[in-house]
Each structure stands twice: as structure tokens, then as C-alpha cells.
Motif scaffolding. Sequence first.
Motif, PDB file in Angstrom:
ATOM      1  N   GLY A  84      20.068  64.533  15.814  1.00 35.55           N
ATOM      2  CA  GLY A  84      18.884  64.736  16.660  1.00 35.55           C
ATOM      3  C   GLY A  84      18.908  63.866  17.901  1.00 35.55           C
ATOM      4  N   TRP A  85      19.321  62.602  17.760  1.00 38.63           N
ATOM      5  CA  TRP A  85      19.410  61.702  18.910  1.00 38.63           C
ATOM      6  C   TRP A  85      20.440  62.217  19.915  1.00 38.63           C
ATOM      7  CZ3 TRP A  85      17.406  58.473  22.079  1.00 38.63           C
ATOM      8  CH2 TRP A  85      18.205  57.728  22.931  1.00 38.63           C
ATOM      9  N   CYS A  86      21.600  62.644  19.428  1.00 36.89           N
ATOM     10  CA  CYS A  86      22.642  63.154  20.337  1.00 36.89           C
ATOM     11  C   CYS A  86      22.151  64.401  21.077  1.00 36.89           C
ATOM     12  CB  CYS A  86      23.914  63.471  19.561  1.00 36.89           C
ATOM     13  SG  CYS A  86      24.821  62.020  19.050  1.00 36.89           S
ATOM     14  N   ALA A  87      21.481  65.297  20.388  1.00 39.00           N
ATOM     15  CA  ALA A  87      20.967  66.517  21.024  1.00 39.00           C
ATOM     16  C   ALA A  87      19.896  66.175  22.055  1.00 39.00           C
ATOM     17  CB  ALA A  87      20.413  67.471  19.975  1.00 39.00           C
ATOM     18  N   LEU A  88      19.002  65.256  21.723  1.00 34.59           N
ATOM     19  CA  LEU A  88      17.956  64.841  22.664  1.00 34.59           C
ATOM     20  C   LEU A  88      18.559  64.148  23.878  1.00 34.59           C
ATOM     21  CD1 LEU A  88      14.912  64.478  23.274  1.00 34.59           C
ATOM     22  CD2 LEU A  88      15.077  62.277  22.058  1.00 34.59           C
ATOM     23  N   ARG A  89      19.521  63.256  23.655  1.00 39.09           N
ATOM     24  CA  ARG A  89      20.181  62.538  24.764  1.00 39.09           C
ATOM     25  C   ARG A  89      20.870  63.518  25.704  1.00 39.09           C
ATOM     26  NH1 ARG A  89      25.410  60.929  25.304  1.00 39.09           N
ATOM     27  NH2 ARG A  89      25.790  59.142  26.640  1.00 39.09           N
ATOM     28  N   LEU A  90      21.599  64.476  25.149  1.00 45.17           N
ATOM     29  CA  LEU A  90      22.299  65.450  25.972  1.00 45.17           C
ATOM     30  C   LEU A  90      21.324  66.331  26.752  1.00 45.17           C
ATOM     31  CD1 LEU A  90      25.097  66.468  26.745  1.00 45.17           C
ATOM     32  CD2 LEU A  90      24.982  68.025  24.816  1.00 45.17           C
ATOM     33  N   THR A  91      20.242  66.744  26.128  1.00 49.50           N
ATOM     34  CA  THR A  91      19.225  67.558  26.801  1.00 49.50           C
ATOM     35  C   THR A  91      18.602  66.787  27.962  1.00 49.50           C
ATOM     36  OG1 THR A  91      18.743  68.733  24.757  1.00 49.50           O
ATOM     37  CG2 THR A  91      17.074  68.834  26.480  1.00 49.50           C
ATOM     38  N   ILE A  92      18.269  65.525  27.729  1.00 54.69           N
ATOM     39  CA  ILE A  92      17.675  64.697  28.786  1.00 54.69           C
ATOM     40  C   ILE A  92      18.655  64.522  29.939  1.00 54.69           C
ATOM     41  CG2 ILE A  92      16.902  62.350  29.332  1.00 54.69           C
ATOM     42  CD1 ILE A  92      15.623  62.303  26.514  1.00 54.69           C
ATOM     43  N   LEU A  93      19.924  64.269  29.634  1.00 52.94           N
ATOM     44  CA  LEU A  93      20.933  64.079  30.689  1.00 52.94           C
ATOM     45  C   LEU A  93      21.117  65.347  31.519  1.00 52.94           C
ATOM     46  CD1 LEU A  93      23.703  62.034  28.851  1.00 52.94           C
ATOM     47  CD2 LEU A  93      22.212  61.246  30.696  1.00 52.94           C
ATOM     48  N   LEU A  94      21.180  66.496  30.854  1.00 51.82           N
ATOM     49  CA  LEU A  94      21.417  67.745  31.572  1.00 51.82           C
ATOM     50  C   LEU A  94      20.203  68.201  32.381  1.00 51.82           C
ATOM     51  CD1 LEU A  94      23.532  69.685  28.953  1.00 51.82           C
ATOM     52  CD2 LEU A  94      24.299  68.745  31.147  1.00 51.82           C
ATOM     53  N   ARG A  95      19.025  67.687  32.070  1.00 53.69           N
ATOM     54  CA  ARG A  95      17.829  68.044  32.838  1.00 53.69           C
ATOM     55  C   ARG A  95      17.598  67.119  34.026  1.00 53.69           C
ATOM     56  NH1 ARG A  95      13.300  70.073  28.521  1.00 53.69           N
ATOM     57  NH2 ARG A  95      14.458  71.916  27.881  1.00 53.69           N
ATOM     58  N   ARG A  96      18.368  66.031  34.122  1.00 55.27           N
ATOM     59  CA  ARG A  96      18.202  65.138  35.264  1.00 55.27           C
ATOM     60  C   ARG A  96      18.702  65.831  36.524  1.00 55.27           C
ATOM     61  NH1 ARG A  96      20.423  59.225  33.964  1.00 55.27           N
ATOM     62  NH2 ARG A  96      19.999  59.045  36.181  1.00 55.27           N
ATOM     63  N   PRO A  97      18.012  65.631  37.653  1.00 55.12           N
ATOM     64  CA  PRO A  97      18.496  66.222  38.915  1.00 55.12           C
ATOM     65  C   PRO A  97      19.886  65.683  39.256  1.00 55.12           C
ATOM     66  CG  PRO A  97      16.260  65.372  39.165  1.00 55.12           C
ATOM     67  CD  PRO A  97      16.753  64.915  37.822  1.00 55.12           C
ATOM     68  N   GLY A  98      20.743  66.576  39.712  1.00 55.80           N
ATOM     69  CA  GLY A  98      22.097  66.176  40.102  1.00 55.80           C
ATOM     70  C   GLY A  98      23.054  66.017  38.941  1.00 55.80           C
ATOM     71  N   SER A  99      22.754  66.634  37.805  1.00 48.44           N
ATOM     72  CA  SER A  99      23.651  66.504  36.652  1.00 48.44           C
ATOM     73  C   SER A  99      24.618  67.681  36.587  1.00 48.44           C
ATOM     74  CB  SER A  99      22.848  66.407  35.357  1.00 48.44           C
ATOM     75  OG  SER A  99      22.150  67.599  35.122  1.00 48.44           O
ATOM     76  N   LEU A 100      25.859  67.389  36.202  1.00 45.92           N
ATOM     77  CA  LEU A 100      26.887  68.418  36.056  1.00 45.92           C
ATOM     78  C   LEU A 100      27.648  68.187  34.768  1.00 45.92           C
ATOM     79  CD1 LEU A 100      28.980  67.408  39.157  1.00 45.92           C
ATOM     80  CD2 LEU A 100      27.032  68.853  39.380  1.00 45.92           C
ATOM     81  N   GLN A 101      27.973  69.245  34.078  1.00 45.26           N
ATOM     82  CA  GLN A 101      28.840  69.125  32.913  1.00 45.26           C
ATOM     83  C   GLN A 101      30.272  69.058  33.402  1.00 45.26           C
ATOM     84  OE1 GLN A 101      27.444  72.556  30.522  1.00 45.26           O
ATOM     85  NE2 GLN A 101      27.516  71.073  28.844  1.00 45.26           N
ATOM     86  N   CYS A 102      31.047  68.144  32.833  1.00 48.89           N
ATOM     87  CA  CYS A 102      32.440  68.021  33.257  1.00 48.89           C
ATOM     88  C   CYS A 102      33.260  67.357  32.155  1.00 48.89           C
ATOM     89  CB  CYS A 102      32.534  67.215  34.547  1.00 48.89           C
ATOM     90  SG  CYS A 102      32.102  65.491  34.337  1.00 48.89           S
ATOM     91  N   SER A 103      34.553  67.331  32.378  1.00 50.05           N
ATOM     92  CA  SER A 103      35.482  66.598  31.518  1.00 50.05           C
ATOM     93  C   SER A 103      36.328  65.714  32.415  1.00 50.05           C
ATOM     94  CB  SER A 103      36.375  67.552  30.736  1.00 50.05           C
ATOM     95  OG  SER A 103      35.599  68.335  29.859  1.00 50.05           O
ATOM     96  N   VAL A 104      36.657  64.535  31.926  1.00 46.93           N
ATOM     97  CA  VAL A 104      37.396  63.555  32.723  1.00 46.93           C
ATOM     98  C   VAL A 104      38.628  63.119  31.947  1.00 46.93           C
ATOM     99  CG1 VAL A 104      37.280  61.244  33.759  1.00 46.93           C
ATOM    100  CG2 VAL A 104      35.280  62.716  33.805  1.00 46.93           C
ATOM    101  N   ARG A 105      39.713  62.874  32.669  1.00 41.32           N
ATOM    102  CA  ARG A 105      40.907  62.276  32.063  1.00 41.32           C
ATOM    103  C   ARG A 105      41.643  61.472  33.120  1.00 41.32           C
ATOM    104  NH1 ARG A 105      45.327  67.174  31.393  1.00 41.32           N
ATOM    105  NH2 ARG A 105      45.520  67.590  33.609  1.00 41.32           N
TER     106      ARG A 105
END
Length: 139
Positions: free
Chosen positions: A26-47
Motif C-alpha cells: 500500500g505504501w509503495c502504491a501510494l508513493r508512486l501515485t503521489i509521485l506521478l501526480r506531481r507536476p513535471g513528472s515523467l516515467q523513465c528508466s535509467v542506467r
Amino acid sequence: MSSQDVDTRIILVLLLVLLLALCAVGWCALRLTILLRRPGSLQCSVRAKNARGWRTGVLILGPRALEWFSTRSFLPVPQRVFQRAGFHIVGHKLARNDLTVAHVEYLGEALDIAMSPQSFAGLVSWIDSAPPAEEPTYI
């Protein structure tokens, strides 16, 4: 101690473990939802350049820096912060699955960032919107 008491204790321990696992999910789902709703957020992968594995996350375009949050973390703070001044896109390419891989440098460190073409356009806009550097004045 009877076998019924032992069985009750085992059930209580299993229920506690299940409750803790549900809280973590539940914490991980809530954290991810909050992050993705922030203005200027993008899903990405980094290496790191030429590394094997990608690390999925959320990139937040802030006024002075990029903040990268790993999706595999419980922490509410970014795992990487890229200041605008040292962040440069060296190149990009269209990869499989309609993803754009941006080749970037940050303070001499080469990184690849995979994201959707729309997210890449947002990243380029963020870089282009930087305030001009102050010019030295000689008086």
C-alpha cells in the motif's frame, strides 16, 4: 502449552506478516501515485552508459534540478538529483517499443534515460527553458 495455543500463535504471526506485507504494498502504491501526480513528472528508466540493467523510476522536472525516484524504494526522497547546470543531452535514439533513449552527461558521468517520446519532448523543453547564464559585467 497445548497444541491449540501453538496453532493460535502461528496464525497470529502469519496474520501479522500478511498485514505488514499489505502495508508495504500500500505504501509503495501510494508513493508512486503521489509521485506521478506531481507536476513535471515523467516515467523513465535509467542506467549507467553501457550497463546491462535498467532501473525504473519517476523523474521530476524541478525549477533548478531533476529529481529521480526509484520505483523499488520505500524512501520519500529522491535517489538521484541532477542539477540543471551540469546536465546535458548528448544525443538520443528511438528504441524498441516506441521508447526514446536519451544519452546524457551529468558532471562527466554518462547515463542513458529511456522514456516515451512525449516525456523526451518535456525533458528537452525543461532544458530549453533554463534561464540564461549571467554575463559578466566589467566596469
